[in-house]
Design a protein around this motif. Structure first.
Motif, PDB file in Angstrom:
ATOM      1  N   PHE A  95     -36.519  63.546-104.017  1.00  0.00           N
ATOM      2  CA  PHE A  95     -36.284  62.760-102.801  1.00  0.00           C
ATOM      3  C   PHE A  95     -35.719  61.389-103.149  1.00  0.00           C
ATOM      4  CE2 PHE A  95     -38.034  59.583 -99.779  1.00  0.00           C
ATOM      5  CZ  PHE A  95     -37.246  59.909 -98.686  1.00  0.00           C
ATOM      6  N   LEU A  96     -36.259  60.734-104.179  1.00  0.00           N
ATOM      7  CA  LEU A  96     -35.747  59.423-104.593  1.00  0.00           C
ATOM      8  C   LEU A  96     -34.318  59.534-105.112  1.00  0.00           C
ATOM      9  CD1 LEU A  96     -38.862  57.821-106.319  1.00  0.00           C
ATOM     10  CD2 LEU A  96     -37.878  57.292-104.074  1.00  0.00           C
ATOM     11  N   ALA A  97     -34.007  60.653-105.750  1.00  0.00           N
ATOM     12  CA  ALA A  97     -32.632  60.860-106.200  1.00  0.00           C
ATOM     13  C   ALA A  97     -31.686  60.942-105.000  1.00  0.00           C
ATOM     14  CB  ALA A  97     -32.531  62.122-107.049  1.00  0.00           C
ATOM     15  N   VAL A  98     -32.124  61.613-103.929  1.00  0.00           N
ATOM     16  CA  VAL A  98     -31.304  61.695-102.719  1.00  0.00           C
ATOM     17  C   VAL A  98     -31.127  60.303-102.110  1.00  0.00           C
ATOM     18  CG1 VAL A  98     -31.171  62.606-100.365  1.00  0.00           C
ATOM     19  CG2 VAL A  98     -31.978  64.072-102.234  1.00  0.00           C
ATOM     20  N   VAL A  99     -32.211  59.528-102.077  1.00  0.00           N
ATOM     21  CA  VAL A  99     -32.138  58.166-101.536  1.00  0.00           C
ATOM     22  C   VAL A  99     -31.176  57.320-102.360  1.00  0.00           C
ATOM     23  CG1 VAL A  99     -33.448  56.040-101.138  1.00  0.00           C
ATOM     24  CG2 VAL A  99     -34.456  58.261-100.558  1.00  0.00           C
ATOM     25  N   ASP A 100     -31.303  57.386-103.685  1.00  0.00           N
ATOM     26  CA  ASP A 100     -30.494  56.538-104.565  1.00  0.00           C
ATOM     27  C   ASP A 100     -29.037  56.961-104.606  1.00  0.00           C
ATOM     28  OD1 ASP A 100     -32.762  55.099-105.156  1.00  0.00           O
ATOM     29  OD2 ASP A 100     -33.183  56.175-107.026  1.00  0.00           O
ATOM     30  N   GLU A 101     -28.786  58.272-104.580  1.00  0.00           N
ATOM     31  CA  GLU A 101     -27.421  58.774-104.743  1.00  0.00           C
ATOM     32  C   GLU A 101     -26.691  58.950-103.417  1.00  0.00           C
ATOM     33  OE1 GLU A 101     -26.167  58.878-107.611  1.00  0.00           O
ATOM     34  OE2 GLU A 101     -28.011  58.628-108.762  1.00  0.00           O
ATOM     35  N   GLY A 102     -27.449  59.110-102.319  1.00  0.00           N
ATOM     36  CA  GLY A 102     -26.815  59.178-101.008  1.00  0.00           C
ATOM     37  C   GLY A 102     -26.360  60.543-100.551  1.00  0.00           C
ATOM     38  N   SER A 103     -26.587  61.580-101.358  1.00  0.00           N
ATOM     39  CA  SER A 103     -26.191  62.926-100.945  1.00  0.00           C
ATOM     40  C   SER A 103     -26.962  63.957-101.747  1.00  0.00           C
ATOM     41  CB  SER A 103     -24.689  63.145-101.147  1.00  0.00           C
ATOM     42  OG  SER A 103     -24.369  63.264-102.525  1.00  0.00           O
ATOM     43  N   PHE A 104     -27.042  65.171-101.201  1.00  0.00           N
ATOM     44  CA  PHE A 104     -27.708  66.257-101.916  1.00  0.00           C
ATOM     45  C   PHE A 104     -26.932  66.636-103.163  1.00  0.00           C
ATOM     46  CE2 PHE A 104     -29.808  68.039 -97.806  1.00  0.00           C
ATOM     47  CZ  PHE A 104     -30.776  67.043 -97.891  1.00  0.00           C
ATOM     48  N   SER A 105     -25.607  66.652-103.063  1.00  0.00           N
ATOM     49  CA  SER A 105     -24.800  67.092-104.204  1.00  0.00           C
ATOM     50  C   SER A 105     -24.935  66.126-105.379  1.00  0.00           C
ATOM     51  CB  SER A 105     -23.335  67.238-103.802  1.00  0.00           C
ATOM     52  OG  SER A 105     -22.822  66.018-103.290  1.00  0.00           O
ATOM     53  N   ALA A 106     -24.918  64.816-105.105  1.00  0.00           N
ATOM     54  CA  ALA A 106     -25.064  63.837-106.181  1.00  0.00           C
ATOM     55  C   ALA A 106     -26.466  63.883-106.771  1.00  0.00           C
ATOM     56  CB  ALA A 106     -24.742  62.434-105.666  1.00  0.00           C
ATOM     57  N   ALA A 107     -27.477  64.016-105.905  1.00  0.00           N
ATOM     58  CA  ALA A 107     -28.854  64.128-106.398  1.00  0.00           C
ATOM     59  C   ALA A 107     -29.019  65.386-107.245  1.00  0.00           C
ATOM     60  CB  ALA A 107     -29.828  64.148-105.223  1.00  0.00           C
ATOM     61  N   ALA A 108     -28.401  66.484-106.809  1.00  0.00           N
ATOM     62  CA  ALA A 108     -28.490  67.731-107.570  1.00  0.00           C
ATOM     63  C   ALA A 108     -27.882  67.567-108.956  1.00  0.00           C
ATOM     64  CB  ALA A 108     -27.761  68.851-106.818  1.00  0.00           C
ATOM     65  N   LEU A 109     -26.782  66.824-109.044  1.00  0.00           N
ATOM     66  CA  LEU A 109     -26.148  66.590-110.341  1.00  0.00           C
ATOM     67  C   LEU A 109     -27.063  65.830-111.275  1.00  0.00           C
ATOM     68  CD1 LEU A 109     -23.553  66.829-112.052  1.00  0.00           C
ATOM     69  CD2 LEU A 109     -22.812  64.663-111.042  1.00  0.00           C
ATOM     70  N   THR A 110     -27.722  64.789-110.779  1.00  0.00           N
ATOM     71  CA  THR A 110     -28.592  63.987-111.643  1.00  0.00           C
ATOM     72  C   THR A 110     -29.845  64.763-112.059  1.00  0.00           C
ATOM     73  OG1 THR A 110     -29.841  62.989-109.809  1.00  0.00           O
ATOM     74  CG2 THR A 110     -27.816  61.878-110.517  1.00  0.00           C
ATOM     75  N   ARG A 111     -30.289  65.708-111.240  1.00  0.00           N
ATOM     76  CA  ARG A 111     -31.518  66.446-111.550  1.00  0.00           C
ATOM     77  C   ARG A 111     -31.237  67.866-112.061  1.00  0.00           C
ATOM     78  NH1 ARG A 111     -32.468  62.006-111.266  1.00  0.00           N
ATOM     79  NH2 ARG A 111     -34.242  60.925-110.318  1.00  0.00           N
ATOM     80  N   ARG A 112     -29.962  68.170-112.294  1.00  0.00           N
ATOM     81  CA  ARG A 112     -29.575  69.483-112.820  1.00  0.00           C
ATOM     82  C   ARG A 112     -30.094  70.621-111.934  1.00  0.00           C
ATOM     83  NH1 ARG A 112     -29.072  69.591-119.375  1.00  0.00           N
ATOM     84  NH2 ARG A 112     -27.540  67.925-119.490  1.00  0.00           N
ATOM     85  N   MET A 113     -29.855  70.477-110.638  1.00  0.00           N
ATOM     86  CA  MET A 113     -30.200  71.488-109.656  1.00  0.00           C
ATOM     87  C   MET A 113     -28.944  71.813-108.863  1.00  0.00           C
ATOM     88  SD  MET A 113     -33.760  69.701-108.323  1.00  0.00           S
ATOM     89  CE  MET A 113     -34.125  70.982-107.108  1.00  0.00           C
ATOM     90  N   THR A 114     -29.053  72.810-108.002  1.00  0.00           N
ATOM     91  CA  THR A 114     -27.955  73.090-107.083  1.00  0.00           C
ATOM     92  C   THR A 114     -28.204  72.304-105.800  1.00  0.00           C
ATOM     93  OG1 THR A 114     -29.068  74.973-106.062  1.00  0.00           O
ATOM     94  CG2 THR A 114     -27.729  75.409-108.037  1.00  0.00           C
ATOM     95  N   PRO A 115     -27.140  71.941-105.067  1.00  0.00           N
ATOM     96  CA  PRO A 115     -27.341  71.267-103.773  1.00  0.00           C
ATOM     97  C   PRO A 115     -28.213  72.076-102.825  1.00  0.00           C
ATOM     98  CG  PRO A 115     -25.054  71.070-104.471  1.00  0.00           C
ATOM     99  CD  PRO A 115     -25.713  72.024-105.435  1.00  0.00           C
ATOM    100  N   SER A 116     -28.079  73.395-102.878  1.00  0.00           N
ATOM    101  CA  SER A 116     -28.899  74.249-102.026  1.00  0.00           C
ATOM    102  C   SER A 116     -30.379  74.111-102.352  1.00  0.00           C
ATOM    103  CB  SER A 116     -28.451  75.702-102.197  1.00  0.00           C
ATOM    104  OG  SER A 116     -29.371  76.590-101.683  1.00  0.00           O
TER     105      SER A 116
END
Length: 273
Positions: free
Chosen positions: A13-34
């Motif tokens: 959740f903090l990654a989404v807050v910091d990065e501003g999108s699911f796709s960017a947060a997924a990249l930083t956490r090595r997950m898929t946007p889905s």
């Protein structure tokens, strides 16, 4: 029993807050946007509140989401601090370092084998480029920066001071080589450069092959000066430039994987060593 995935939910959740999108947060956490989207949906359902509003273009955080982000950040920072205090924070995972080609080739390359050997679960990704990277908007843990540091939000540790010298091939032309983009520090401004490049490593190579005179850090031409492939231009002014490793946030709250790399670079990665 508490759900053991709560810490991961907070982190994502903090990654989404910091990065501003699911796709960017997924990249930083090595997950898929889905996977990120599904996890955030489960989190909101469990809490019974709307943490973020989604549109096709952006994500906005609600007041409840902002409050939860503050609490979650405090919990994760406290956990990191607790693990460091008892010495059990793992030095594992990926550390992404934004750095110049010159520093990567001449400073990092020789010292990384020992770092990776000491920490078998550590991975390093080097993002190469002389231009500045917006660390707040990119999946970057550390940056290596040369020259002034005007951004007060950055925390910095010194990597020493590089001596800037003018070099050319023996009997090479005296015409200047220059950077193909504006640099803040006036020591890099070369008027009348007919041949320009976007990184210092390339400028040194151009000088070595007789294309002109380049101003570069002494650390990246040390071997060429010792073998005579390059020579310092007599009477050319010598300047100095500070190098730093920079990061966002407080040192006490850095993950062990990042803080270990910072301490290693401060000890082994100096440009004046």
């Amino acid at each position: 029993m508490r759900d053991t995935n709560r810490l991961q939910e907070m982190d994502v959740f903090l990654a989404v807050v910091d990065e501003g999108s699911f796709s960017a947060a997924a990249l930083t956490r090595r997950m898929t946007p889905s996977a990120v989207s599904k996890m955030m949906t489960r989190l909101e359902q469990r809490l019974g509140v709307t943490l973020m509003r989604r549109t096709t273009r952006r994500i906005s955080i609600t007041d409840e989401g902002q409050a939860f982000a503050r609490s979650a950040r405090g919990i994760l920072d406290a956990l990191d601090q607790a693990e460091r205090e008892v010495g059990c924070g793992p030095v594992a995972g990926t550390v992404r370092i934004a750095t110049s080609s010159a520093y990567a080739n001449h400073i990092l390359a020789p010292i990384l084998p020992a770092l990776l050997s000491a920490h078998p679960d550590l991975e390093i990704e080097l993002l190469i480029g002389d231009g500045l990277i917006d660390m707040g908007g990119q999946p970057v843990d550390l940056g290596i920066r040369a020259g002034p540091l005007p951004d007060s939000t950055m925390r910095a540790r010194s990597l020493g001071v590089s001596e800037i010298v003018a070099v050319r091939a023996p009997q090479g032309p005296v015409g200047p080589l220059g950077f193909a983009y504006a640099r803040r520090d006036p020591i890099w401004r070369e008027a009348g450069a007919r041949l320009r490049a976007t990184d210092g490593n390339t400028l040194a190579a151009l000088a070595r092959h007789g294309n002109g005179t380049a101003r570069v850090g002494r650390f990246l031409v040390r071997d060429e000066l010792a073998t005579g492939r390059l020579q310092v231009v007599p009477d050319a002014p010598v300047a100095r430039e500070e190098f730093h490793v920079v990061y966002l946030g407080k040192a006490a709250a850095l993950p062990a994987r990042v803080s270990s790399v910072v301490e290693y670079l401060v000890r082994e990665g100096r440009v004046d060593g």
